[in-house]
Design a protein around this motif. Structure first.
Motif, PDB file in Angstrom:
ATOM      1  N   TYR A 168      14.921  63.968  26.559  1.00 53.13           N
ATOM      2  CA  TYR A 168      15.551  62.653  26.655  1.00 53.13           C
ATOM      3  C   TYR A 168      16.726  62.775  27.611  1.00 53.13           C
ATOM      4  O   TYR A 168      17.778  63.313  27.271  1.00 53.13           O
ATOM      5  CB  TYR A 168      16.002  62.196  25.260  1.00 53.13           C
ATOM      6  N   LYS A 201      22.859  56.243  22.858  1.00 54.05           N
ATOM      7  CA  LYS A 201      21.557  55.792  23.360  1.00 54.05           C
ATOM      8  C   LYS A 201      20.501  55.880  22.266  1.00 54.05           C
ATOM      9  O   LYS A 201      20.519  56.813  21.450  1.00 54.05           O
ATOM     10  CB  LYS A 201      21.116  56.639  24.568  1.00 54.05           C
ATOM     11  N   TRP A 203      16.324  56.127  21.816  1.00 59.37           N
ATOM     12  CA  TRP A 203      15.179  56.567  22.614  1.00 59.37           C
ATOM     13  C   TRP A 203      13.895  56.412  21.817  1.00 59.37           C
ATOM     14  O   TRP A 203      13.874  56.598  20.596  1.00 59.37           O
ATOM     15  CB  TRP A 203      15.318  58.045  22.973  1.00 59.37           C
ATOM     16  N   CYS A 210      14.393  55.505  27.300  1.00 67.38           N
ATOM     17  CA  CYS A 210      15.638  54.998  26.728  1.00 67.38           C
ATOM     18  C   CYS A 210      15.450  53.513  26.416  1.00 67.38           C
ATOM     19  O   CYS A 210      15.165  52.711  27.308  1.00 67.38           O
ATOM     20  CB  CYS A 210      16.799  55.200  27.684  1.00 67.38           C
TER      21      CYS A 210
END
Length: 261
Positions: A168, A201, A203, A210
């Motif tokens: 990620y 964030k 994900w 994202c």
């Protein structure tokens, strides 16, 4: 304080600090610790309680892991050269402890004798944190970095293959924390990360896409994430304390800040 960990379904919890000590406290007891655990030569940076609450594993910058029983007695000790512990996490329903290190690796320890059971392939940067999924099948780690180099989270398989599953990428400074979010939050498996770049964030766990970015500008580096309940996240920051974040479905899957402590 460096770390804190709770005993499952109990009023007791552990704290670790820069004085090399681990303390056990009672939420409803006196302001003095119930027990002290002394055995590390440097700051204690990892705490993990076994799923049955009978053992405590601690890790330190002294390259050592120690396994304790409830009486405060050290029952196992293991040391690996240059293994500066950054975080520990016990695998649910298993005798295994996951450990992140400054030597850029993630280790899986068997608590039965405190032996290294597996070392995942080394990353390019210091591994700052690790987390295990509720079913014990997968784990996350996250990397230090700067300017977008490193600065990622990695999903690993904890079962037979123990391969890297997904990365990620999208933060621009050290990723300090990563969590699996409850299935009740979304129709797909999702994870969350917090970074020194002041961003949280969300994900897609399977694709690495994202889905949402929340900027907490002015908060300084974001240092830790914790799942509050099925719709809330707690995020610790250097400058503004603890942020209470609520999942917002008004336009897809998002987060909004609702309070600061």
């Amino acid at each position: 304080l460096e770390q804190i960990a709770c005993l499952h379904k109990s009023n007791q919890f552990f704290s670790a600090s820069r004085d090399r000590m681990v303390m056990m406290w009672d939420l409803h007891g006196p302001s003095q610790p119930r027990q002290q655990f002394s055995g590390h030569a440097m700051v204690v940076t990892g705490l993990a309680v076994s799923p049955d609450s009978t053992q405590l594993c601690t890790g330190s910058r002294d390259n050592t892991l120690v396994l304790w029983v409830g009486t405060g007695q050290c029952v196992e000790r293991a040391s690996v050269s240059r293994n500066l512990v950054t975080h520990l996490c016990w695998v649910p329903r298993e005798p295994y402890v996951l450990q992140a290190s400054e030597d850029k690796t993630i280790r899986l320890w068997d608590s039965r004798g405190l032996q290294v059971a597996h070392i995942f392939p080394a990353k390019q940067h210091v591994q700052t944190y690790c987390e295990v999924s509720e079913d014990g099948h997968r784990c996350l780690s996250c990397s230090s970095g700067f300017g977008g180099e490193g600065c990622e989270a990695t999903l690993w398989d904890l079962r037979q293959t123990r391969n890297r599953i997904c990365e990620y990428k999208g933060h621009f400074q050290t990723v300090a924390s990563c969590v699996f979010l409850p299935r009740a939050l979304a129709l797909m498996p999702v994870i969350a990360t917090s970074s020194h770049d002041c961003k949280v964030k969300i994900w897609n766990q399977d694709t690495g896409a994202c889905l949402f970015t929340l900027s907490l500008d002015g908060s300084g580096p974001l240092t830790s994430l914790a799942v509050g309940d099925t719709i809330s996240l707690l995020c610790a920051s250097f400058r503004r304390g603890i942020h209470l974040l609520r999942v917002d479905h008004s336009s897809g899957l998002g987060l909004r800040e609702v309070a600061v402590f």
